[in-house]
Design a protein around this motif. Structure first.
Motif, PDB file in Angstrom:
ATOM      1  N   PRO A 117     103.870 -14.132   7.864  1.00 19.31           N
ATOM      2  CA  PRO A 117     104.166 -12.821   8.451  1.00 19.31           C
ATOM      3  C   PRO A 117     105.603 -12.377   8.220  1.00 19.31           C
ATOM      4  N   ASP A 118     106.561 -13.319   8.296  1.00 19.87           N
ATOM      5  CA  ASP A 118     107.968 -12.947   8.098  1.00 19.87           C
ATOM      6  C   ASP A 118     108.213 -12.470   6.673  1.00 19.87           C
ATOM      7  N   ASP A 119     107.635 -13.170   5.699  1.00 14.90           N
ATOM      8  CA  ASP A 119     107.806 -12.746   4.306  1.00 14.90           C
ATOM      9  C   ASP A 119     107.160 -11.393   4.067  1.00 14.90           C
ATOM     10  N   ALA A 120     105.994 -11.188   4.691  1.00 15.89           N
ATOM     11  CA  ALA A 120     105.304  -9.906   4.520  1.00 15.89           C
ATOM     12  C   ALA A 120     106.144  -8.760   5.062  1.00 15.89           C
ATOM     13  N   ARG A 121     106.728  -8.961   6.223  1.00 19.63           N
ATOM     14  CA  ARG A 121     107.534  -7.892   6.822  1.00 19.63           C
ATOM     15  C   ARG A 121     108.833  -7.689   6.060  1.00 19.63           C
ATOM     16  N   SER A 122     109.350  -8.770   5.466  1.00 15.14           N
ATOM     17  CA  SER A 122     110.611  -8.648   4.729  1.00 15.14           C
ATOM     18  C   SER A 122     110.459  -7.764   3.501  1.00 15.14           C
ATOM     19  N   ILE A 123     109.254  -7.656   2.948  1.00 17.09           N
ATOM     20  CA  ILE A 123     109.044  -6.787   1.793  1.00 17.09           C
ATOM     21  C   ILE A 123     108.541  -5.407   2.216  1.00 17.09           C
ATOM     22  N   GLY A 124     108.509  -5.173   3.544  1.00 19.21           N
ATOM     23  CA  GLY A 124     108.180  -3.828   4.031  1.00 19.21           C
ATOM     24  C   GLY A 124     106.736  -3.612   4.389  1.00 19.21           C
ATOM     25  N   ALA A 125     105.927  -4.688   4.510  1.00 20.81           N
ATOM     26  CA  ALA A 125     104.510  -4.506   4.851  1.00 20.81           C
ATOM     27  C   ALA A 125     104.386  -3.980   6.274  1.00 20.81           C
ATOM     28  N   GLN A 126     103.515  -2.993   6.453  1.00 22.00           N
ATOM     29  CA  GLN A 126     103.280  -2.405   7.769  1.00 22.00           C
ATOM     30  C   GLN A 126     102.301  -3.271   8.551  1.00 22.00           C
ATOM     31  N   ALA A 127     102.605  -3.505   9.835  1.00 19.29           N
ATOM     32  CA  ALA A 127     101.727  -4.288  10.710  1.00 19.29           C
ATOM     33  C   ALA A 127     101.305  -3.423  11.878  1.00 19.29           C
ATOM     34  N   LEU A 128     100.130  -3.700  12.417  1.00 22.94           N
ATOM     35  CA  LEU A 128      99.648  -2.987  13.598  1.00 22.94           C
ATOM     36  C   LEU A 128     100.359  -3.546  14.817  1.00 22.94           C
ATOM     37  N   PHE A 129     101.115  -2.696  15.532  1.00 26.89           N
ATOM     38  CA  PHE A 129     101.860  -3.151  16.697  1.00 26.89           C
ATOM     39  C   PHE A 129     100.918  -3.739  17.732  1.00 26.89           C
ATOM     40  N   GLY A 130     101.304  -4.905  18.282  1.00 27.98           N
ATOM     41  CA  GLY A 130     100.487  -5.545  19.302  1.00 27.98           C
ATOM     42  C   GLY A 130      99.512  -6.551  18.734  1.00 27.98           C
ATOM     43  N   GLU A 131      99.285  -6.532  17.382  1.00 28.86           N
ATOM     44  CA  GLU A 131      98.367  -7.496  16.791  1.00 28.86           C
ATOM     45  C   GLU A 131      99.033  -8.873  16.743  1.00 28.86           C
ATOM     46  N   LYS A 132      98.227  -9.910  16.885  1.00 26.43           N
ATOM     47  CA  LYS A 132      98.724 -11.271  16.791  1.00 26.43           C
ATOM     48  C   LYS A 132      98.280 -11.838  15.449  1.00 26.43           C
ATOM     49  N   TYR A 133      99.236 -12.305  14.652  1.00 27.85           N
ATOM     50  CA  TYR A 133      98.932 -12.806  13.320  1.00 27.85           C
ATOM     51  C   TYR A 133      99.120 -14.321  13.269  1.00 27.85           C
ATOM     52  N   GLY A 134      98.389 -14.945  12.384  1.00 31.53           N
ATOM     53  CA  GLY A 134      98.477 -16.389  12.240  1.00 31.53           C
ATOM     54  C   GLY A 134      99.635 -16.794  11.347  1.00 31.53           C
ATOM     55  N   ASP A 135      99.604 -18.050  10.881  1.00 29.43           N
ATOM     56  CA  ASP A 135     100.678 -18.560  10.035  1.00 29.43           C
ATOM     57  C   ASP A 135     100.665 -17.905   8.668  1.00 29.43           C
ATOM     58  N   GLU A 136      99.504 -17.422   8.241  1.00 33.95           N
ATOM     59  CA  GLU A 136      99.378 -16.727   6.968  1.00 33.95           C
ATOM     60  C   GLU A 136      98.677 -15.400   7.181  1.00 33.95           C
ATOM     61  N   VAL A 137      99.076 -14.407   6.396  1.00 29.80           N
ATOM     62  CA  VAL A 137      98.457 -13.083   6.499  1.00 29.80           C
ATOM     63  C   VAL A 137      98.126 -12.580   5.106  1.00 29.80           C
ATOM     64  N   ARG A 138      97.179 -11.663   5.053  1.00 25.28           N
ATOM     65  CA  ARG A 138      96.835 -10.995   3.805  1.00 25.28           C
ATOM     66  C   ARG A 138      97.624  -9.695   3.738  1.00 25.28           C
ATOM     67  N   VAL A 139      98.302  -9.484   2.644  1.00 20.64           N
ATOM     68  CA  VAL A 139      99.068  -8.252   2.425  1.00 20.64           C
ATOM     69  C   VAL A 139      98.372  -7.463   1.336  1.00 20.64           C
ATOM     70  N   VAL A 140      97.909  -6.274   1.684  1.00 22.28           N
ATOM     71  CA  VAL A 140      97.156  -5.414   0.759  1.00 22.28           C
ATOM     72  C   VAL A 140      98.072  -4.310   0.259  1.00 22.28           C
ATOM     73  N   SER A 141      98.195  -4.184  -1.056  1.00 23.00           N
ATOM     74  CA  SER A 141      99.034  -3.145  -1.650  1.00 23.00           C
ATOM     75  C   SER A 141      98.181  -2.277  -2.562  1.00 23.00           C
ATOM     76  N   MET A 142      98.506  -0.983  -2.582  1.00 24.52           N
ATOM     77  CA  MET A 142      97.794  -0.060  -3.471  1.00 24.52           C
ATOM     78  C   MET A 142      98.666   1.146  -3.766  1.00 24.52           C
ATOM     79  N   GLY A 143      98.548   1.649  -4.993  1.00 24.93           N
ATOM     80  CA  GLY A 143      99.298   2.828  -5.401  1.00 24.93           C
ATOM     81  C   GLY A 143     100.702   2.487  -5.855  1.00 24.93           C
TER      82      GLY A 143
END
Length: 889
Positions: free
Chosen positions: A636-662
């Motif tokens: 999650p920290d690496d995902a946010r460091s590259i600017g990935a948007q997260a849903l506020f209030g969601e609880k994420y695990g040790d790994e997350v899927r980061v979806v990019s398009m466009g």
């Protein structure tokens, strides 16, 4: 001086060295306890571990948990600002053992941390134990606490219970002696409520299980649950007995003083303390997805916000001030709680909007309160009916009114308020469902423990083979499901997506590998057991499905394709909205179904037609770009460091899927080849943006306070929508005998002509009414020294009455007017009183009397102009007589 941030890192670092997993704070909205409104202690997120319903890959944990106590059973709101240690928001540090270590290790851990790591003088510490807990007393003595500072307590203060039945056990508490300059005695003494001896840490020994008959037995898994209030520890380490004197809260107080140009330690000291505390609770609640509303958690948030805003008003602030303090909070706590950084724009926008709205009513409400107090004898309580009027008319919660009156040494007569509020409270209780997500049944956790998590294959395939591990019918495990029966099937692996993140669950079919004739329809897929188990809702059409057998799995490809297209379009929509409206836009909810998509987002006002067109066009631009939709797995920290948007209030695990398009392209800002949309998401998506086909935005509306909702279509459904629009336009062009822009001009001209005609008709009606017809002519008479004009009209609309009243008032110069219009099935009533007469008679009273005589209810407005409605025009004479009675006194 040891800062609050240093204390937090020291505590977590110490227990990490002792083999504890540092677990991030859970959201303030609990996900595993339907009895709680907000997380109020560190153990909330571990409740299922303590009860044995759930297991994780660690048996020792440590946290700094954000907590709120401002609603339900745990409510400290009324005392905040007036005491040294009450807060709505606080941090609870703790260490936890889930059947690993117990008292022998827990007590030395605590003593070493307090006396060595934090450097607190052991001579200023004393401890309490439950009066029968000889083991705890012996261990405390072994670490160096003398007998005279080990106090045995025989009350429930030192015995913890999770509920009437279930896990329970004795507690031991550590107290700090602030010295004899403060009044108070040690725990257990008559002066224990003083400020000298302050509890800083509570250790719960979860060792027994309580049964309904009052008996207890030792738990098979004996555990540790501790809680240390970081603010209290910071206070003693910083040489104060006041939590509000600590570095972090003091910085917020000084920010409040600077923003309001007032002395932080002057007459407004209490106001600054309230603002500093409430800034934390409101900001963290918004960051965790709570928005102000009229019920449930949103109502509690609004109460806290308005209480802080009133105190800012008391400091002389004329403009909204709370949102200007958010950067100070982020500087103080953003490193420990990065959600504050991510949600900063939303927090500021929400606070500013709410304070702007509240200021428009605050002055009027306070004036009403002042007027009522003038009429009361000195020291008399405010009538409950008045307090209810403040609530009902101006949005003042009872505690806000009480807070105002406290400063004037007054109280509220609550019986009358409670009576008036009974129905609303009943509705509120019915509307509040508890803690958001319902707790999963124990059977799903048992399956997760027994078989592990279901392996989801659906990102790469829509067909697979799987082994049936369990079958559930009517909440119980069964060996098989026969033809005609329905239930749930759990498999070791599946391509079926379980409903989550706004994406609905997959449907499809199962066929037994041994006999493909046997068929079961999958009607839904849900995630159970904390999201680990994929449960397939099935109806067996043919044959028999039994545990241990293998099945071929096939997702409904057409339905999944439509869901994927809608989900990917939602990501493009989110980014398009951010670019059109601002960075405060954040997802507040979504639905990705096969027939449509729905997207809720934070924004204060309706989108303009130009903004809607811009968003729709931009989404379609990136669909036509046909760029690949890529997925990456990262922390999650690496995902946010590259600017990935997260849903506020969601609880994420040790790994997350980061979806990019466009890919950003073109000239101007952002034309640097970077990714257009980058979001954390566990759902399924199209391979290329072009697979979405077409995007058509069908509606934009309000969802709740500060939240807007967009509904849209993709693919063939979007094309059908656009064709329908085109067909409707063609028909309009045919009727107008004009094409394109000419048709638009023609419609605009027709509407303008219609408005002019409507105005002319309205003016003719007014002229006709003023001349005495149609209907009865004006009746002017003198009543109790007041000139009174009453007239019954037909052919006049209700909206025409106010200007007619003004005309009559102008002609009278001084007096009162009553107009009754039969509008065809309904009766419109309007009354007016000239300015010189409003101190003798109110137009509101005239209208209410007339409406009642006409068989209606209510009516309202201002003393000089009021309106109402009824149904019985035949009783117009009675209405005029009722108005005359009001004038006659």
């Amino acid at each position: 001086m040891t800062s609050l941030n240093d204390i937090r890192s020291t505590f977590l670092g110490y227990f990490e060295k002792q083999g504890h997993r540092v677990v991030p704070s859970s959201p303030l909205v609990p996900r595993n306890d339907p009895t709680l409104m907000f997380a109020n202690s560190g153990m909330v997120q571990f409740k299922n571990l303590f009860t044995g319903v759930e297991t994780r890959d660690y048996k020792r944990a440590t946290t700094a948990q954000k907590c709120v106590r401002a609603g339900g059973k745990h409510n400290d709101l009324d005392n905040v600002g007036y005491t040294a240690r009450h807060h709505t928001f606080f941090e609870m540090m703790g260490n936890f053992s889930f059947g690993d270590y117990f008292k022998t290790e827990a007590i030395p851990f605590a003593w070493n941390l307090v006396t060595r790591e934090l450097g607190i003088d052991p001579k200023r510490l004393l401890v309490t134990v439950y009066h029968t807990d000889d083991e705890a007393a012996r261990i405390w003595k072994s670490v160096g606490v003398p007998d005279d500072r080990i106090i045995r307590i025989a009350t429930n203060d030192n015995f913890w219970m999770m509920g009437p039945t279930g896990p329970c056990g004795p507690c031991t508490e550590i107290f700090f002696d602030h010295g004899d300059r403060y009044w108070g005695g040690p725990p257990g003494s008559p002066e224990e409520d003083g400020d000298r001896f302050v509890e800083i840490w509570n250790l719960v020994f979860m060792q027994n299980e309580q049964f309904e008959d009052g008996s207890m037995r030792a738990l098979d898994m004996q555990s540790i649950d501790t809680g240390m209030g970081i603010e209290r520890v910071a206070a003693l380490l910083q040489g104060t007995n006041d939590n509000y004197g600590t570095d972090l809260i003091r910085a917020l107080i000084e920010a409040s003083a600077d923003a309001t140009s007032s002395d932080p330690d002057g007459p407004g000291k209490t106001h600054h303390r309230v603002i500093a505390d409430h800034l934390r609770s409101t900001s963290f609640l918004i960051a965790d997805g709570v928005m102000p509303s009229n019920d449930g958690r949103g109502y509690v948030l609004r109460r806290i916000m308005r209480r802080a805003m009133r105190h800012a008003h008391m400091l002389g602030s004329k403009d909204p001030v709370m949102h200007r303090l958010v950067p100070a909070l982020v500087r103080q706590m953003g490193a420990a709680y990065p959600e504050l950084h991510r949600a900063q724009a939303l927090i500021e926008e929400t606070l500013k909007l709410e304070e702007t709205r509240f200021k428009t009513t605050l002055d009027r409400g306070l004036k009403l309160l002042d007027d009522e107090l003038v009429r009361l004898p000195d020291g008399a309580a405010l009538p409950g009916e008045t307090a209810f009027k403040l609530y009902d008319t101006y949005g003042f919660p009872l505690d806000l009114t009480q807070d105002v009156l406290r400063e004037r040494q007054r109280t509220v007569e609550t019986a009358g308020f409670d009576s008036a509020m009974a129905e609303q409270k009943a509705k509120a209780r019915a509307a509040w469902s508890g803690s958001g997500e319902s707790a999963d049944l124990a059977i799903w956790y048992e399956l997760a423990d027994q078989h592990g998590a279901t392996d989801f294959l659906g990102y790469d395939t829509e067909t697979a083979e799987g082994q049936m591990l369990a079958l559930i019918k009517d909440g119980a495990s069964v060996d098989a499901l026969e033809a005609g029966e329905s239930g749930w099937i759990v498999m070791n692996q599946t391509p079926f997506y379980g409903e989550s993140g706004g994406q609905v669950g997959d449907t499809g079919w199962l066929r037994r590998l041994d006999d493909e004739h046997d068929l079961a329809e999958v009607t839904d897929t849900q995630k159970m057991g904390g999201g680990k188990v994929f449960a397939h809702a099935v109806c067996v059409k043919r044959g028999r499905f039994a545990r241990g057998e293998a099945v071929a799995q096939e997702v409904d490809h057409s339905r999944r394709g439509k869901i994927r297209a809608n989900h990917s379009a939602t990501h493009l929509l989110h980014e398009a909205l951010r670019r059109a409206l601002g960075n405060h836009v954040a997802q507040r909810g979504s639905l990705n179904a096969p027939d449509r998509l729905r997207f809720d987002f934070s924004h204060a006002k309706a989108l303009t037609p130009a903004e809607i067109a811009q968003v729709e066009a931009e989404v379609n631009d990136y669909i036509r770009q046909n760029s690949p939709v890529d997925t990456r797995i990262m922390t999650p920290d690496d995902a946010r460091s590259i600017g990935a948007q997260a849903l506020f209030g969601e609880k994420y695990g040790d790994e997350v899927r980061v979806v990019s398009m466009g890919t950003l392209s073109g000239s101007g800002k952002g034309a640097d080849g970077k990714t257009y949309s980058l979001e954390l998401c566990g759902g399924t998506h199209v391979r290329q943006t072009g697979d979405i086909g077409t995007f058509a935005l069908t509606s934009e509306s309000a969802s709740s306070a500060g939240v807007r909702r967009i509904e849209a279509l993709t693919g063939q459904a979007a094309m059908d929508e656009l064709r329908g629009r085109d067909h409707a336009l063609s028909r309009i062009e045919g009727l107008l005998k004009a094409n394109g822009a000419e048709a638009v001009s023609r419609v605009a001209a027709l509407l303008d002509e219609r408005r002019k005609l409507d105005n002319e008709v309205a003016q003719l009606r007014r002229d006709l009414a003023m001349s005495g017809g149609p209907g009865e002519g004006p009746q002017t008479r003198e009543i109790n020294g007041v000139s009174f004009v009453a007239q019954v009209l037909t052919g006049v609309q209700g909206k025409d009455l106010p200007p007619l009243v003004d005309d009559h008032k102008a002609r009278l110069g001084s007096g009162a007017v009553l107009l009754i219009a039969d509008t065809g099935g309904k009766v419109a009533v309007a009354a007016g009183v000239t300015a010189d007469m409003t101190d003798r008679v109110s137009a509101v009273d005239i209208v209410k009397a007339a409406v009642a005589a006409l068989g209606g209810k209510g009516g309202g407005g201002r003393p000089d102009m009021a309106q109402g409605g009824a149904k019985d025009a035949d009783r117009a004479d009675d209405a005029i007589e009722a108005a005359e009675a009001v004038l006659g006194g």
